[in-house]
Design a protein around this motif. Structure first.
Motif, PDB file in Angstrom:
ATOM      1  N   GLY A  87      45.894  44.001  46.484  1.00 48.96           N
ATOM      2  CA  GLY A  87      45.432  44.412  45.160  1.00 48.96           C
ATOM      3  C   GLY A  87      44.232  45.333  45.253  1.00 48.96           C
ATOM      4  N   CYS A  88      43.317  45.017  46.156  1.00 49.05           N
ATOM      5  CA  CYS A  88      42.159  45.895  46.396  1.00 49.05           C
ATOM      6  C   CYS A  88      42.653  47.280  46.804  1.00 49.05           C
ATOM      7  N   GLN A  89      43.520  47.295  47.789  1.00 45.17           N
ATOM      8  CA  GLN A  89      44.000  48.555  48.346  1.00 45.17           C
ATOM      9  C   GLN A  89      44.788  49.370  47.329  1.00 45.17           C
ATOM     10  N   SER A  90      45.565  48.710  46.492  1.00 42.77           N
ATOM     11  CA  SER A  90      46.365  49.402  45.482  1.00 42.77           C
ATOM     12  C   SER A  90      45.478  50.158  44.510  1.00 42.77           C
ATOM     13  N   CYS A  91      44.449  49.509  44.040  1.00 46.78           N
ATOM     14  CA  CYS A  91      43.546  50.149  43.090  1.00 46.78           C
ATOM     15  C   CYS A  91      42.732  51.252  43.776  1.00 46.78           C
ATOM     16  N   HIS A  92      42.247  50.971  44.953  1.00 46.75           N
ATOM     17  CA  HIS A  92      41.460  51.978  45.674  1.00 46.75           C
ATOM     18  C   HIS A  92      42.296  53.207  46.004  1.00 46.75           C
TER      19      HIS A  92
ATOM     20  N   MET B 244      35.372  38.948  50.764  1.00 46.44           N
ATOM     21  CA  MET B 244      36.715  39.011  51.343  1.00 46.44           C
ATOM     22  C   MET B 244      36.644  38.946  52.871  1.00 46.44           C
ATOM     23  N   SER B 245      35.668  39.613  53.450  1.00 44.53           N
ATOM     24  CA  SER B 245      35.501  39.580  54.910  1.00 44.53           C
ATOM     25  C   SER B 245      35.161  38.179  55.400  1.00 44.53           C
ATOM     26  N   SER B 246      34.325  37.488  54.657  1.00 43.93           N
ATOM     27  CA  SER B 246      33.977  36.118  55.031  1.00 43.93           C
ATOM     28  C   SER B 246      35.200  35.206  54.977  1.00 43.93           C
ATOM     29  N   MET B 247      36.002  35.397  53.941  1.00 41.38           N
ATOM     30  CA  MET B 247      37.226  34.589  53.838  1.00 41.38           C
ATOM     31  C   MET B 247      38.143  34.878  55.021  1.00 41.38           C
ATOM     32  N   LYS B 248      38.271  36.148  55.373  1.00 45.49           N
ATOM     33  CA  LYS B 248      39.128  36.528  56.506  1.00 45.49           C
ATOM     34  C   LYS B 248      38.590  35.951  57.810  1.00 45.49           C
TER      35      LYS B 248
ATOM     36  N   GLU C  45      45.277  37.097  40.751  1.00 49.70           N
ATOM     37  CA  GLU C  45      45.610  36.741  42.135  1.00 49.70           C
ATOM     38  C   GLU C  45      44.414  36.134  42.867  1.00 49.70           C
ATOM     39  N   ALA C  46      43.224  36.637  42.591  1.00 52.24           N
ATOM     40  CA  ALA C  46      42.024  36.045  43.200  1.00 52.24           C
ATOM     41  C   ALA C  46      41.777  34.652  42.642  1.00 52.24           C
ATOM     42  N   GLY C  47      42.108  34.426  41.387  1.00 52.56           N
ATOM     43  CA  GLY C  47      42.012  33.077  40.816  1.00 52.56           C
ATOM     44  C   GLY C  47      42.927  32.106  41.544  1.00 52.56           C
ATOM     45  N   LYS C  48      44.124  32.562  41.862  1.00 54.83           N
ATOM     46  CA  LYS C  48      45.055  31.734  42.643  1.00 54.83           C
ATOM     47  C   LYS C  48      44.470  31.449  44.024  1.00 54.83           C
ATOM     48  N   LEU C  49      43.813  32.432  44.602  1.00 56.01           N
ATOM     49  CA  LEU C  49      43.172  32.265  45.910  1.00 56.01           C
ATOM     50  C   LEU C  49      42.125  31.151  45.838  1.00 56.01           C
ATOM     51  N   ALA C  50      41.334  31.152  44.775  1.00 57.12           N
ATOM     52  CA  ALA C  50      40.313  30.109  44.594  1.00 57.12           C
ATOM     53  C   ALA C  50      40.955  28.731  44.463  1.00 57.12           C
ATOM     54  N   GLU C  51      42.058  28.648  43.723  1.00 55.47           N
ATOM     55  CA  GLU C  51      42.763  27.362  43.568  1.00 55.47           C
ATOM     56  C   GLU C  51      43.263  26.855  44.913  1.00 55.47           C
ATOM     57  N   LEU C  52      43.814  27.742  45.715  1.00 58.39           N
ATOM     58  CA  LEU C  52      44.305  27.346  47.037  1.00 58.39           C
ATOM     59  C   LEU C  52      43.157  26.898  47.938  1.00 58.39           C
ATOM     60  N   ALA C  53      42.006  27.548  47.807  1.00 56.36           N
ATOM     61  CA  ALA C  53      40.837  27.136  48.589  1.00 56.36           C
ATOM     62  C   ALA C  53      40.395  25.739  48.169  1.00 56.36           C
ATOM     63  N   ARG C  54      40.326  25.506  46.861  1.00 57.92           N
ATOM     64  CA  ARG C  54      39.918  24.174  46.383  1.00 57.92           C
ATOM     65  C   ARG C  54      40.874  23.090  46.872  1.00 57.92           C
ATOM     66  N   ALA C  55      42.162  23.444  46.993  1.00 55.84           N
ATOM     67  CA  ALA C  55      43.160  22.495  47.491  1.00 55.84           C
ATOM     68  C   ALA C  55      43.137  22.388  49.014  1.00 55.84           C
TER      69      ALA C  55
ATOM     70  N   GLN D  76      47.863  34.185  50.274  1.00 54.36           N
ATOM     71  CA  GLN D  76      47.299  34.724  49.039  1.00 54.36           C
ATOM     72  C   GLN D  76      46.160  35.698  49.317  1.00 54.36           C
ATOM     73  N   TRP D  77      45.423  35.490  50.390  1.00 54.78           N
ATOM     74  CA  TRP D  77      44.370  36.441  50.762  1.00 54.78           C
ATOM     75  C   TRP D  77      44.994  37.824  50.955  1.00 54.78           C
ATOM     76  N   GLY D  78      46.181  37.860  51.594  1.00 52.71           N
ATOM     77  CA  GLY D  78      46.876  39.125  51.784  1.00 52.71           C
ATOM     78  C   GLY D  78      47.278  39.771  50.466  1.00 52.71           C
ATOM     79  N   VAL D  79      47.675  38.963  49.497  1.00 50.71           N
ATOM     80  CA  VAL D  79      48.043  39.477  48.177  1.00 50.71           C
ATOM     81  C   VAL D  79      46.816  40.074  47.495  1.00 50.71           C
ATOM     82  N   VAL D  80      45.695  39.365  47.563  1.00 46.95           N
ATOM     83  CA  VAL D  80      44.460  39.854  46.942  1.00 46.95           C
ATOM     84  C   VAL D  80      44.004  41.137  47.629  1.00 46.95           C
TER      85      VAL D  80
END
Length: 155
Positions: free
Chosen positions: A144-149, A47-51, A118-128, A137-141
């Protein structure tokens, strides 16, 4: 070079999760906790690398593998939290996993499933190579991390 490092990290996540899923009975609680801590750290690194790519205005296409790995980790999360691997069983020194994971398992699994989707959607957007969509979408993912934590990880 960063893409290669992220690819290697995500590959390790997938390998460790796959190995654990194939023989969960043979793993002790400490092994499971060590595996999930490693996978969580690697997911955070991805996630940090993506950011960093977003912040640098770089091409997001190179983050598709990392995002896909994070999505696969989301699918594996419930299996990495078997009964007997929370703070109640192991103590707060051994794990940050609150016992609420097992008390409200349905919510925990729903959060993991949403994170994976949501991370799957992130991957699709990256491929596109959709930088704007990927950034949103990175913000959405991340949320999701923060919600669970917030619900299930001890401070």
């Amino acid at each position: 070079m960063r893409t290669v490092a992220v690819a290697a990290i995500v590959g390790l996540i997938c390998t460790s999760v796959t190995a654990a899923a194939q023989d969960p009975v043979g793993m002790g609680a400490a092994d499971v906790v060590a595996g999930r801590k490693a996978a969580m750290a690697l997911s955070g690194a991805a996630m940090s690398s993506m950011k960093a790519t977003l912040d640098a205005g770089g091409p997001v296409r190179g983050q598709a593998f990392a995002a896909g790995g994070v999505a696969r980790w989301g699918q594996a999360i419930p299996g990495m939290f078997p009964a007997g691997t929370g703070q109640g069983a192991l103590g707060s020194e051994a794990t940050d996993a609150k016992d609420g994971i097992w008390a409200d398992r349905a919510d925990f699994e729903a959060k993991a499933a949403s994170f994976a989707t949501e991370a799957g959607k992130l991957a699709e957007l990256a491929r596109a190579d959709d930088a704007a969509g990927f950034a949103a979408q990175w913000g959405v993912v991340r949320a999701g991390c923060q919600s669970c934590h917030a619900a299930y990880k001890a401070d």
